[in-house]
Design an enzyme around this catalytic site. Structure first.
Site, PDB file in Angstrom:
ATOM      1  N   PHE A 136       0.858  -1.198   0.000  1.00  0.00           N
ATOM      2  CA  PHE A 136       0.000   0.000   0.000  1.00  0.00           C
ATOM      3  C   PHE A 136       0.883   1.234   0.000  1.00  0.00           C
ATOM      4  O   PHE A 136       1.788   1.358   0.831  1.00  0.00           O
ATOM      5  CB  PHE A 136      -0.932   0.015   1.212  1.00  0.00           C
ATOM      6  N   ASP A 221       9.201   2.586   1.228  1.00  0.00           N
ATOM      7  CA  ASP A 221       8.053   3.330   1.735  1.00  0.00           C
ATOM      8  C   ASP A 221       7.994   3.074   3.240  1.00  0.00           C
ATOM      9  O   ASP A 221       7.574   2.006   3.691  1.00  0.00           O
ATOM     10  CB  ASP A 221       6.777   2.850   1.033  1.00  0.00           C
ATOM     11  N   LYS A 250       2.977  10.093   8.200  1.00  0.00           N
ATOM     12  CA  LYS A 250       2.301   9.657   9.420  1.00  0.00           C
ATOM     13  C   LYS A 250       2.957  10.198  10.699  1.00  0.00           C
ATOM     14  O   LYS A 250       2.730  11.331  11.072  1.00  0.00           O
ATOM     15  CB  LYS A 250       2.211   8.133   9.449  1.00  0.00           C
TER      16      LYS A 250
HETATM   17  C1  PLP Z   1       3.028   2.289   3.761  1.00  0.00           C
HETATM   18  C2  PLP Z   1       2.104   3.421   3.438  1.00  0.00           C
HETATM   19  N1  PLP Z   1       2.381   4.223   2.400  1.00  0.00           N
HETATM   20  C3  PLP Z   1       1.601   5.259   2.085  1.00  0.00           C
HETATM   21  C4  PLP Z   1       0.453   5.533   2.798  1.00  0.00           C
HETATM   22  C5  PLP Z   1      -0.399   6.695   2.413  1.00  0.00           C
HETATM   23  O1  PLP Z   1      -0.236   7.738   3.304  1.00  0.00           O
HETATM   24  P1  PLP Z   1      -1.293   8.919   3.356  1.00  0.00           P
HETATM   25  O2  PLP Z   1      -2.597   8.325   3.754  1.00  0.00           O
HETATM   26  O3  PLP Z   1      -0.721   9.884   4.353  1.00  0.00           O
HETATM   27  O4  PLP Z   1      -1.349   9.502   1.983  1.00  0.00           O
HETATM   28  C6  PLP Z   1       0.116   4.716   3.884  1.00  0.00           C
HETATM   29  C7  PLP Z   1      -1.117   4.957   4.639  1.00  0.00           C
HETATM   30  O5  PLP Z   1      -1.665   4.102   5.284  1.00  0.00           O
HETATM   31  C8  PLP Z   1       0.954   3.639   4.213  1.00  0.00           C
HETATM   32  O6  PLP Z   1       0.682   2.822   5.243  1.00  0.00           O
END
Ligand code: PLP
Length: 401
Positions: A136, A221, A250
């Site tokens: 994700f 990520d 986050k």
């Molecule tokens: C690993 C990862 N990447 C990207 C995101 C996306 O982040 P945002 O919701 O701040 O755009 C998330 C959100 O849950 C995530 O867990």
């Protein structure tokens, strides 16, 4: 005006289905709703509130900056942005930082940079991006297409191209796809939304080697795993494998929206003036809070505390399991915790989350069969013990049916 959950249905786009509880106040790892009902927070706003609610260092940084200057745009730089960038450069592999407002935006920047770097250095044909099934990376159209669940990207018209998905923790699957036209491999060191599943050390090492063999950039990520969540400032440090680009969001703002992309000077230089940008990226309020969050988390007390608290969670969850026999596995990567349900409870993670809320405990799910916790990194041990006691009652209620 009386605010109630029904107002959500009246005025909000229906893309979320929030709980009927409306929290109005938080302090540390406790939260109170409109009726004064108290909750212990094991959710942390989905791995965001790394220092709990209203931590004095964050409140102080926000209030202090609020009296100075709120916003400038990127026509001028500002002190908090430079100080946070310096702190991130000093604490990580990175030499350069780009600020965004969210995880998806940080990833969008990373993907665009990888494409631009490859085009400049090797030519137009080197555009393939590889990511992993169940991964994700956010909800912009580029990042959601790179994410490993096509259900999230289907139904919005033509997708960004040259994106392929390999099997997570399966090096042979990556090896079969990667080639000299691969510009980047994007991976979460621990898949969060995908079920709280860590890459093996061997896999991460192998991914690095394959990227190097094909001149592809490795993008970690760390939106969910970053800023102390695993007990290291960033998870890559625990693996001993350094990416070319890392994204963080986050917990970086501890609850204030901010994201960042970290990289090296050699790669960063391809995002020349005008290639990418964001009105709010590097906002002084966000960066002042981010600096306070990083400085508070990046200390031996907090990071070692994460490991000790993780053990408390593991022991507590194993004890609950010994009694109620509901989990196939308890995964604790620092304070990113996944309790994987046994096949007989498969698909029922939400039931456990709702039962927990009924007992005054905020929990999360990751997919349909994993109950997830991502509490404050400084949650008091007493709140862990009491929260787990509430969770045990919730588990007992689900088991009773
Ligand atoms: C690993 C990862 N990447 C990207 C995101 C996306 O982040 P945002 O919701 O701040 O755009 C998330 C959100 O849950 C995530 O867990």
């Amino acid at each position: 005006m009386q605010v109630s959950r029904s107002l959500f249905d009246e005025v909000m786009v229906p893309n979320y289905a929030p709980s009927k509880i409306i929290p109005v106040k938080g302090q540390g790892s406790r939260v109170w709703d409109q009726n004064g009902t108290e909750f212990i927070d094991f959710a942390g706003g989905i791995a965001v509130n790394c220092l709990g609610h209203c931590h004095p260092a964050l409140v102080g940084a926000l209030k202090d900056q609020a009296d100075k200057i709120w916003h400038l745009s990127n026509v001028m730089t500002n002190e908090p942005a430079l100080l946070l960038a310096k702190a991130l450069v000093d604490a990580t592999f990175a030499e350069k930082v780009y600020f965004a407002n969210s995880g998806a935006e940080a990833n969008e920047a990373a993907l665009k940079l990888a494409r631009r770097y490859a085009k400049d250095k090797y030519g137009e044909q080197k555009d393939q991006i590889i990511s992993f099934k169940q991964g994700f990376h956010g909800r912009t159209f580029f990042t959601v297409t790179v994410g490993g669940q096509s259900a999230y990207s289907d139904g919005f018209g033509p997708k960004p191209e040259a994106i392929v998905h390999a099997e997570f923790n399966n090096l042979a699957s990556l090896k079969a796809i990667i080639n000299d036209n691969t510009c980047a491999v994007m991976v979460e060191p621990i898949q969060g939304e995908g079920g709280v599943l860590a890459a093996t050390a061997e896999f991460i090492k192998g991914v690095r080697e394959l990227c190097d063999a094909h001149n592809a950039l490795l993008i970690f990520d760390e939106v969910q795993t970053g800023v102390g969540r695993t007990g290291d400032l960033y998870a890559y440090m625990g693996y001993g494998v350094t990416p070319d680009i890392l994204t963080t969001a986050k917990a970086l703002g501890g609850g204030f929206p901010i994201g960042a992309m970290l990289t090296t000077t050699d790669i960063a230089k391809h995002l020349v003036v005008g290639t990418h940008g964001s009105t709010y990226g590097g906002n002084p309020l966000a960066c002042a809070v981010g600096l306070a969050a990083v400085n508070t988390v990046n200390t031996p007390e907090v990071l070692n505390g994460v490991k000790a608290k993780a053990q408390l969670f593991r022991d507590g969850l194993e004890k609950i399991n010994a009694k109620h026999n509901v989990f196939a596995e308890v995964r604790c990567y620092g304070l990113l915790i996944g309790a994987v349900l046994k096949p007989e409870y498969s698909g029922k993670a939400r039931d456990f989350m709702v039962a927990a809320a009924d007992q005054g405990l905020m929990a999360l799910v990751a997919g349909t069969s994993v109950v997830r916790f991502a509490p404050s990194l400084v949650i008091p041990d007493a709140d862990i013990v009491e929260g787990l006691a509430r969770f045990e009652t919730a588990v007992a209620n689900v088991v009773k049916g």
